[in-house]
Scaffold this active site. Structure first.
Site, PDB file in Angstrom:
ATOM      1  N   PRO A   2       0.590  -0.921  -5.801  1.00 54.40           N
ATOM      2  CA  PRO A   2       0.212  -0.256  -7.015  1.00 54.40           C
ATOM      3  C   PRO A   2      -1.375  -0.095  -6.828  1.00 54.40           C
ATOM      4  O   PRO A   2      -2.163  -1.094  -6.464  1.00 54.40           O
ATOM      5  CB  PRO A   2       0.174  -1.086  -8.242  1.00 54.40           C
ATOM      6  CG  PRO A   2       1.449  -2.046  -7.747  1.00 54.40           C
ATOM      7  CD  PRO A   2       1.114  -2.175  -6.328  1.00 54.40           C
ATOM      8  N   GLU A   3      -1.776   1.292  -7.015  1.00 50.39           N
ATOM      9  CA  GLU A   3      -3.518   1.584  -6.850  1.00 50.39           C
ATOM     10  C   GLU A   3      -3.890   1.902  -8.060  1.00 50.39           C
ATOM     11  O   GLU A   3      -3.362   1.758  -9.036  1.00 50.39           O
ATOM     12  CB  GLU A   3      -3.513   2.806  -5.832  1.00 50.39           C
ATOM     13  CG  GLU A   3      -3.086   2.673  -4.229  1.00 50.39           C
ATOM     14  CD  GLU A   3      -3.933   1.753  -3.488  1.00 50.39           C
ATOM     15  OE1 GLU A   3      -4.920   1.259  -3.986  1.00 50.39           O
ATOM     16  OE2 GLU A   3      -3.437   1.228  -2.543  1.00 50.39           O
TER      17      GLU A   3
END
Ligand code: ZN
Length: 277
Positions: A2-3
């Protein structure tokens, strides 16, 4: 992994359902993820209303004003959050729940690189994991002047290539490998260009490119914001239509030159040798 955009979409998806709700239970099915999960969260938070959900870098910050602090959640390499109806049995790797009367926020983290932490007081940035984080690229303070001052900083300017500098979370948070590659393409800047060689006008273009790239990715996750309650992985991975990332050898969308791949600071960089200087 997850960014920043995925984390922001989680925040946008969760907030309308949870803010203002009183906690009925907090359940940790393990003693730890990457770090120990505080064992007193249930006692501390039950009966208190969630005041707000904020974000700093890739950390989600759940504010409990009347409980006097912040629950800090990081999704690590593989974590996701989703909302499920109360009494839904927990599946594999679903390690942590915040239970509200009508819904349960459930953390799934197969690889357990995430964290669930508590920070007492008004300022979540006082936590040692947050204290040294750099600039927020979506904040109004992220400007061309700021970036220009950064690359001119140090004793004789920063001679390091621009891409690893953009990805240094002590300087700037949330610009992961994909977003760094795509932003540099948009700005027409080679990832190999020495940071202090870039003129102010090019840095201004880069500032805009970074902001636009992140906002587009957040927008691409917009449908999962609307479907948050029903989506089974929370904010999964939604990516931009990449112009250069992971396109080694394929023709540049702008000029047809094959995209080049190089290693920089242990990571793959992708760029068009003709469009990016
Ligand atoms: Zn090109």
């Amino acid at each position: 992994m997850p960014e920043l955009p995925e984390v922001e979409v989680s925040r946008l998806g969760l907030a309308p359902h949870l803010v203002g709700q009183k906690l009925s239970a907090c359940v940790a099915r393990r003693a730890d993820l990457r770090l120990p999960i505080p064992q007193d969260l249930h006692t501390r938070l039950v009966g208190h209303a969630l005041t707000a959900i904020a974000r700093r870098g890739k950390y989600l910050l759940f504010h409990w004003q009347t409980a006097g602090g912040w629950l800090i959640v990081h999704l690590g390499m593989s974590g996701s959050l989703r909302l499920v109806p109360p009494e839904t049995p927990a599946g594999a790797h679903e390690h942590f729940d915040l239970c509200f009367p009508d819904t349960v926020m459930r953390l799934k983290d197969p690889r357990r690189f995430g964290v669930v932490l508590w920070q007492e007081g008004d300022d979540p940035n006082a936590h040692p994991l947050l204290a040294h984080l750099g600039m927020e690229p979506l904040s109004p303070e992220f400007t061309a002047d700021w970036l220009t001052a950064l690359v001119r900083g140090g004793k004789s300017g920063r001679k390091t290539p621009i891409k690893p500098l953009l990805m240094d979370a002590r300087l700037l948070v949330g610009v992961g490998n994909i977003y760094a590659a795509e932003s540099l393409f948009r700005a027409g800047i080679s990832p190999l260009a020495p940071a202090d060689s870039l003129h102010a006008a090019r840095l201004a273009k880069l500032t805009t490119a970074i902001r636009e790239t992140l906002l587009e990715a957040i927008k691409a996750g917009g449908s999962s914001v609307r479907d948050y309650v029903h989506s089974d992985g929370g904010a999964g991975s939604f990516q931009l239509q990449c112009a250069v990332y992971d396109r080694a050898g394929l023709p540049c969308l702008q000029c047809g030159t094959p995209i080049r791949q190089v290693r920089q600071a242990g990571r793959s960089s992708f760029y068009c040798p003709r469009c990016q200087r």
